[in-house]
Design a protein around this motif. Structure first.
Motif, PDB file in Angstrom:
ATOM      1  N   SER A  31      48.436  37.827  29.180  1.00 36.60           N
ATOM      2  CA  SER A  31      48.443  36.637  30.026  1.00 36.60           C
ATOM      3  C   SER A  31      48.195  37.042  31.471  1.00 36.60           C
ATOM      4  CB  SER A  31      49.793  35.916  29.913  1.00 36.60           C
ATOM      5  OG  SER A  31      49.921  34.917  30.902  1.00 36.60           O
ATOM      6  N   ASN A  32      47.597  36.121  32.246  1.00 36.69           N
ATOM      7  CA  ASN A  32      47.424  36.390  33.673  1.00 36.69           C
ATOM      8  C   ASN A  32      48.578  35.818  34.491  1.00 36.69           C
ATOM      9  OD1 ASN A  32      46.912  33.671  33.684  1.00 36.69           O
ATOM     10  ND2 ASN A  32      44.759  33.844  34.240  1.00 36.69           N
ATOM     11  N   ARG A  33      49.616  35.329  33.781  1.00 40.80           N
ATOM     12  CA  ARG A  33      50.777  34.814  34.494  1.00 40.80           C
ATOM     13  C   ARG A  33      51.698  35.999  34.805  1.00 40.80           C
ATOM     14  NH1 ARG A  33      51.488  29.561  34.921  1.00 40.80           N
ATOM     15  NH2 ARG A  33      53.743  29.771  35.151  1.00 40.80           N
ATOM     16  N   MET A  34      51.342  36.684  35.870  1.00 37.78           N
ATOM     17  CA  MET A  34      52.123  37.831  36.284  1.00 37.78           C
ATOM     18  C   MET A  34      52.096  37.953  37.792  1.00 37.78           C
ATOM     19  SD  MET A  34      49.557  40.818  34.926  1.00 37.78           S
ATOM     20  CE  MET A  34      47.820  40.812  35.319  1.00 37.78           C
TER      21      MET A  34
ATOM     22  N   ALA B  26      52.638  43.591  50.033  1.00 33.50           N
ATOM     23  CA  ALA B  26      52.110  42.244  49.806  1.00 33.50           C
ATOM     24  C   ALA B  26      52.294  41.860  48.347  1.00 33.50           C
ATOM     25  CB  ALA B  26      50.638  42.168  50.198  1.00 33.50           C
ATOM     26  N   LEU B  27      52.689  40.599  48.129  1.00 36.24           N
ATOM     27  CA  LEU B  27      52.938  40.085  46.790  1.00 36.24           C
ATOM     28  C   LEU B  27      52.081  38.854  46.521  1.00 36.24           C
ATOM     29  CD1 LEU B  27      56.853  40.096  46.817  1.00 36.24           C
ATOM     30  CD2 LEU B  27      55.340  41.947  46.107  1.00 36.24           C
ATOM     31  N   SER B  28      51.688  38.694  45.259  1.00 36.26           N
ATOM     32  CA  SER B  28      50.914  37.527  44.852  1.00 36.26           C
ATOM     33  C   SER B  28      51.469  36.998  43.540  1.00 36.26           C
ATOM     34  CB  SER B  28      49.443  37.904  44.688  1.00 36.26           C
ATOM     35  OG  SER B  28      48.717  36.858  44.083  1.00 36.26           O
ATOM     36  N   GLY B  29      52.061  35.797  43.579  1.00 42.60           N
ATOM     37  CA  GLY B  29      52.507  35.164  42.358  1.00 42.60           C
ATOM     38  C   GLY B  29      51.361  34.435  41.678  1.00 42.60           C
ATOM     39  N   SER B  30      51.480  34.185  40.393  1.00 39.04           N
ATOM     40  CA  SER B  30      50.385  33.547  39.670  1.00 39.04           C
ATOM     41  C   SER B  30      50.192  32.088  40.081  1.00 39.04           C
ATOM     42  CB  SER B  30      50.616  33.637  38.162  1.00 39.04           C
ATOM     43  OG  SER B  30      51.804  32.962  37.804  1.00 39.04           O
TER      44      SER B  30
ATOM     45  N   ARG C 131      43.676  36.701  44.902  1.00 42.16           N
ATOM     46  CA  ARG C 131      43.220  36.962  43.542  1.00 42.16           C
ATOM     47  C   ARG C 131      41.950  36.188  43.281  1.00 42.16           C
ATOM     48  NH1 ARG C 131      48.232  36.271  39.332  1.00 42.16           N
ATOM     49  NH2 ARG C 131      49.658  37.802  40.185  1.00 42.16           N
ATOM     50  N   ASP C 132      41.189  36.644  42.293  1.00 44.25           N
ATOM     51  CA  ASP C 132      40.025  35.871  41.877  1.00 44.25           C
ATOM     52  C   ASP C 132      40.483  34.697  41.025  1.00 44.25           C
ATOM     53  OD1 ASP C 132      38.765  37.647  38.941  1.00 44.25           O
ATOM     54  OD2 ASP C 132      40.802  37.172  39.563  1.00 44.25           O
TER      55      ASP C 132
ATOM     56  N   ALA D  70      50.274  46.958  41.590  1.00 42.15           N
ATOM     57  CA  ALA D  70      51.347  46.889  40.599  1.00 42.15           C
ATOM     58  C   ALA D  70      51.389  45.501  39.990  1.00 42.15           C
ATOM     59  CB  ALA D  70      52.690  47.213  41.251  1.00 42.15           C
ATOM     60  N   ALA D  71      51.891  45.414  38.779  1.00 41.08           N
ATOM     61  CA  ALA D  71      52.007  44.134  38.090  1.00 41.08           C
ATOM     62  C   ALA D  71      53.356  44.033  37.386  1.00 41.08           C
ATOM     63  CB  ALA D  71      50.873  43.961  37.081  1.00 41.08           C
ATOM     64  N   ASP D  72      53.865  42.820  37.361  1.00 39.61           N
ATOM     65  CA  ASP D  72      55.144  42.541  36.708  1.00 39.61           C
ATOM     66  C   ASP D  72      54.952  41.315  35.830  1.00 39.61           C
ATOM     67  OD1 ASP D  72      58.587  42.289  37.935  1.00 39.61           O
ATOM     68  OD2 ASP D  72      57.746  42.033  35.941  1.00 39.61           O
ATOM     69  N   THR D  73      55.147  41.459  34.520  1.00 36.34           N
ATOM     70  CA  THR D  73      54.924  40.367  33.584  1.00 36.34           C
ATOM     71  C   THR D  73      56.211  39.699  33.119  1.00 36.34           C
ATOM     72  OG1 THR D  73      54.972  41.894  31.716  1.00 36.34           O
ATOM     73  CG2 THR D  73      52.824  41.491  32.738  1.00 36.34           C
ATOM     74  N   ARG D  74      57.347  40.060  33.677  1.00 39.98           N
ATOM     75  CA  ARG D  74      58.625  39.610  33.138  1.00 39.98           C
ATOM     76  C   ARG D  74      59.026  38.195  33.504  1.00 39.98           C
ATOM     77  NH1 ARG D  74      62.458  43.959  35.564  1.00 39.98           N
ATOM     78  NH2 ARG D  74      61.029  43.571  37.297  1.00 39.98           N
ATOM     79  N   PHE D  75      58.543  37.668  34.622  1.00 42.51           N
ATOM     80  CA  PHE D  75      59.087  36.418  35.153  1.00 42.51           C
ATOM     81  C   PHE D  75      58.049  35.305  35.240  1.00 42.51           C
ATOM     82  CE2 PHE D  75      62.910  38.590  35.831  1.00 42.51           C
ATOM     83  CZ  PHE D  75      62.667  39.798  36.466  1.00 42.51           C
ATOM     84  N   ASP D  76      57.147  35.277  34.275  1.00 41.37           N
ATOM     85  CA  ASP D  76      56.170  34.191  34.158  1.00 41.37           C
ATOM     86  C   ASP D  76      55.404  33.969  35.465  1.00 41.37           C
ATOM     87  OD1 ASP D  76      56.143  30.647  33.376  1.00 41.37           O
ATOM     88  OD2 ASP D  76      54.871  32.267  32.622  1.00 41.37           O
ATOM     89  N   GLY D  77      55.034  35.058  36.115  1.00 37.97           N
ATOM     90  CA  GLY D  77      54.200  34.944  37.297  1.00 37.97           C
ATOM     91  C   GLY D  77      54.947  34.853  38.614  1.00 37.97           C
ATOM     92  N   VAL D  78      56.257  34.806  38.557  1.00 42.07           N
ATOM     93  CA  VAL D  78      57.054  34.749  39.777  1.00 42.07           C
ATOM     94  C   VAL D  78      57.356  36.180  40.235  1.00 42.07           C
ATOM     95  CG1 VAL D  78      59.244  34.038  40.801  1.00 42.07           C
ATOM     96  CG2 VAL D  78      58.084  32.548  39.154  1.00 42.07           C
ATOM     97  N   CYS D  79      57.202  36.408  41.544  1.00 41.50           N
ATOM     98  CA  CYS D  79      57.471  37.739  42.075  1.00 41.50           C
ATOM     99  C   CYS D  79      58.955  37.877  42.401  1.00 41.50           C
ATOM    100  CB  CYS D  79      56.647  37.998  43.335  1.00 41.50           C
ATOM    101  SG  CYS D  79      54.881  38.182  43.025  1.00 41.50           S
TER     102      CYS D  79
END
Length: 128
Positions: free
Chosen positions: A29-32, A49-53, A71-72, A96-105
Motif C-alpha cells: 500500500s502507498n498509505r505510509m 522532513a515528514l510526509s503523511g499519505s 510526493r508524486d 525512510a518509510a513507516d507502514t504501521r499507522f495507515d499513513g500517519v507520521c
C-alpha cells in the motif's frame, strides 16, 4: 521485497540547491509515512522532513523554510527540494518509510525514530 532507493545527492556550493528523490517499490500500500533523515559522521541520524499519505508535511526547524518535501501522485516517489544550502547541511541523507499507522507520521523530533524501512542513503556535500 519492499525497498527504498535515494538519488540526487552530490556536491553544491553554499547557497545552491539540490533535489533528492526516493523511489519506493514492493509495498502493498502507498498509505505510509515517508520521511527524510540525515546523518553526520559521529552523530545520530535525525529526521528533517515528514510526509503523511494524506498530504500532511512537517519539518525540523533547521530546514524549515529552505527544504520542501513532496510526493508524486502515486505516492511512491518522495522528493526533497533543498534550497539555500549551508555547509551544515552536509550529511548523508536517507529516505525512510513507516507502514504501521495507515499513513500517519508518528515521530519524535531529534531522535532516530522507529521507521522500519530505510534506503541506503545519498551524500550531500555543501562547500563554499
Amino acid at each position: 521485497q519492499a525497498q527504498l532507493v535515494e538519488s540526487g545527492g552530490g556536491s553544491v556550493q553554499t547557497g545552491g540547491s539540490l533535489r533528492l528523490s526516493c523511489s519506493a517499490s514492493g509495498y502493498k500500500s502507498n498509505r505510509m509515512c515517508m520521511a527524510w533523515f540525515r546523518q553526520v559522521p559521529g552523530n545520530a541520524r535525525e529526521g528533517i522532513a515528514l510526509s503523511g499519505s494524506s498530504g500532511s508535511t512537517s519539518y525540523d526547524e533547521s530546514v524549515q523554510g529552505r527544504f520542501t518535501i513532496s510526493r508524486d501522485v502515486a505516492k511512491t516517489t518522495l522528493y526533497l527540494e533543498m534550497k539555500s544550502l549551508k555547509a551544515e547541511d552536509t550529511a548523508m541523507y536517507y529516505c525512510a518509510a513507516d507502514t504501521r499507522f495507515d499513513g500517519v507520521c508518528v515521530y519524535r523530533w531529534g531522535t532516530e525514530g522507529t521507521f522500519a524501512y530505510w534506503g541506503p542513503g545519498t551524500q550531500v556535500t555543501v562547500s563554499s
